[in-house]
Motif scaffolding. Structure first.
Motif, short mmCIF file in Angstrom:
data_model
loop_
_atom_site.label_atom_id
_atom_site.label_comp_id
_atom_site.label_asym_id
_atom_site.label_seq_id
_atom_site.Cartn_x
_atom_site.Cartn_y
_atom_site.Cartn_z
N ASN A 138 46.22 49.49 40.59
CA ASN A 138 45.55 48.22 40.90
C ASN A 138 44.70 48.27 42.16
O ASN A 138 44.41 47.25 42.78
CB ASN A 138 46.56 47.08 40.98
CG ASN A 138 47.76 47.42 41.85
OD1 ASN A 138 47.59 48.00 42.93
ND2 ASN A 138 48.96 47.06 41.39
N ARG A 139 44.27 49.45 42.53
CA ARG A 139 43.44 49.61 43.73
C ARG A 139 42.19 48.75 43.69
O ARG A 139 41.75 48.20 44.70
CB ARG A 139 43.06 51.08 43.89
CG ARG A 139 42.13 51.38 45.07
CD ARG A 139 41.88 52.88 45.19
NE ARG A 139 41.03 53.21 46.31
CZ ARG A 139 39.70 53.31 46.22
NH1 ARG A 139 39.10 53.09 45.05
NH2 ARG A 139 38.99 53.64 47.28
N ASP A 140 41.57 48.63 42.51
CA ASP A 140 40.30 47.93 42.39
C ASP A 140 40.45 46.46 41.99
O ASP A 140 39.45 45.78 41.75
CB ASP A 140 39.41 48.63 41.35
CG ASP A 140 39.11 50.06 41.73
OD1 ASP A 140 38.96 50.33 42.93
OD2 ASP A 140 39.02 50.92 40.83
N MET A 141 41.68 45.97 41.92
CA MET A 141 41.91 44.65 41.35
C MET A 141 41.70 43.52 42.37
O MET A 141 41.36 43.74 43.51
CB MET A 141 43.31 44.59 40.76
CG MET A 141 43.57 45.58 39.64
SD MET A 141 42.49 45.34 38.21
CE MET A 141 41.56 46.87 38.22
N ALA A 142 41.93 42.29 41.89
CA ALA A 142 41.61 41.09 42.66
C ALA A 142 42.60 40.84 43.79
O ALA A 142 43.78 41.18 43.70
CB ALA A 142 41.58 39.89 41.73
N ILE A 143 42.10 40.19 44.84
CA ILE A 143 42.95 39.72 45.94
C ILE A 143 42.84 38.21 46.09
O ILE A 143 43.56 37.61 46.90
CB ILE A 143 42.61 40.42 47.27
CG1 ILE A 143 41.14 40.20 47.64
CG2 ILE A 143 42.94 41.90 47.20
CD1 ILE A 143 40.77 40.72 49.03
N LEU A 144 41.95 37.58 45.35
CA LEU A 144 41.76 36.13 45.40
C LEU A 144 41.69 35.57 43.98
O LEU A 144 41.08 36.17 43.10
CB LEU A 144 40.45 35.78 46.13
CG LEU A 144 40.38 36.09 47.63
CD1 LEU A 144 38.95 35.97 48.12
CD2 LEU A 144 41.29 35.16 48.43
N GLY A 145 42.31 34.42 43.77
CA GLY A 145 42.16 33.69 42.53
C GLY A 145 42.77 34.31 41.29
O GLY A 145 42.47 33.88 40.18
N SER A 146 43.62 35.31 41.44
CA SER A 146 44.22 35.95 40.27
C SER A 146 45.41 35.13 39.78
O SER A 146 45.82 34.14 40.41
CB SER A 146 44.65 37.38 40.60
OG SER A 146 45.60 37.38 41.64
N SER A 147 45.99 35.55 38.66
CA SER A 147 47.16 34.88 38.11
C SER A 147 48.13 35.92 37.59
O SER A 147 47.83 37.12 37.58
CB SER A 147 46.74 33.93 36.98
OG SER A 147 46.40 34.66 35.81
N GLU A 148 49.28 35.47 37.12
CA GLU A 148 50.25 36.39 36.54
C GLU A 148 49.75 36.97 35.22
O GLU A 148 50.32 37.95 34.72
CB GLU A 148 51.59 35.67 36.32
CG GLU A 148 52.27 35.26 37.61
CD GLU A 148 53.60 34.59 37.36
OE1 GLU A 148 53.94 34.38 36.17
OE2 GLU A 148 54.31 34.26 38.33
#
Length: 326
Positions: A144-154
């Protein structure tokens, strides 16, 4: 070989009607994203309706608004004198994306409709709620290195890949859309969705609706795009910032900021904007604004580095615009 039917559209209304009545039909323009998904098995449409020859291939100005047709190629838009003179941030963002070959083919409308480059979305052997709702999100506990840090969900932690859309968001651009019931407009800032419980829906478009143009109001001569990535070209943003500023007498009169690489959609940095308006254009003010924007960041195990990176990129972009020196 996955078979599908192909039709070349002769008018927008006919194209919209054809796709709207077939739930397994898709529009085809430059194809730089869709064709990849056909090869990977991510998308398996029964019918492709080619809209690349519809009359949406011009950049025009009317009443202070620049309209970029949906079929305008990314390279053409980046090089257009109106864009270079009035919206440097957009020209820079376009040139920061993909490669020269892809920019010669990719379209304005198609760029907005790019789907995530999450490796699990593109790998049909792994669970992905965006590709198959209810199957799970492999990225949360995976790579998940490139994944979101804002506004994400489960349900989804993927990021939106477009550079152009980040600049369009900061420019308060508006998407023009044609559907079976006529035309409507949606601000770019509201066009893409956060994942919530429906990560399979990237945008607010209804099936069969066709992007015809994007309108960009006013002018933003003091603007810039800063992109942090793993290599100098042909790489998606780890973090990017589109910044538009109006500074007079050392005071920020107005500012618009959008972030890329940090969320499921281009992220309008409204907290930072509110903190900056009326403040002195200093590095301390920039850092306080960046801290406010990232206060609710929720990084995963592999991408906590994105939080300080995003803060530093906001500060650097604003410092570039205002001439504030360390």
């Amino acid at each position: 070989m996955i078979p599908f039917d192909y039709e070349r559209a002769t008018d927008a209304a006919g194209a919209v009607a054809t796709v709207a009545r077939n739930p397994n039909a898709r529009f085809l323009a430059g194809g730089t994203n869709l064709v990849d998904h056909l090869k990977l098995g991510v998308s398996e449409p029964e019918l492709l309706v080619d809209v690349s020859r519809l009359p949406f291939g011009e950049v025009q100005e009317q009443d202070g608004v620049v309209r970029a047709g949906a079929s305008v190629r990314n390279s053409e838009l980046a090089a257009h004198p109106l864009i270079r003179q009035r919206f440097p941030v957009l020209a820079q963002a376009l040139l920061a994306g993909a490669s020269g070959q892809l920019r010669n083919l990719a379209t304005t409308g198609g760029n907005l409709l790019q789907r995530t480059r999450c490796p699990y979305f593109q790998d049909v052997t792994t669970p992905c709620n965006k590709r198959e709702p209810g199957s799970g999100c492999s990225a949360i506990s995976g790579h998940n290195r490139d994944m979101a840090i804002l506004g994400s969900s489960e349900q989804c932690v993927a990021t939106h890949p477009s550079d152009m859309a980040v600049a369009m968001t900061a420019l308060d651009a508006v998407v023009r859309i044609q559907g079976v019931d006529g035309e409507r407009t949606v601000p770019v800032a509201e066009f893409h969705r956060l994942p919530g419980d429906s990560p399979e829906r990237d945008t607010v478009l209804q099936h069969g609706e066709l992007i015809t143009a994007v309108d960009i109001p006013g002018a933003a001569p003091i603007s810039a795009y800063r992109k942090v990535r793993d290599r100098a070209s042909y790489a998606f943003a780890l973090v990017s910032v589109a910044a538009v500023a109006d500074v007079a007498g050392g005071v920020v009169q107005d500012v618009r900021l959008a972030l890329g690489g940090v969320a499921h959609k281009p992220w309008r940095a409204r907290r930072a904007e509110a903190a900056l308006r009326g403040s002195r254009a200093t590095e301390q003010a920039f850092r306080e604004a960046a801290e406010a924007e990232l206060a609710d960041a929720g990084p995963l195990a592999g991408n906590a580095f994105k939080v300080p990176m995003a803060k530093n990129t906001i500060v650097a972009a604003l410092r570039d615009l205002t001439g504030e020196q360390l």
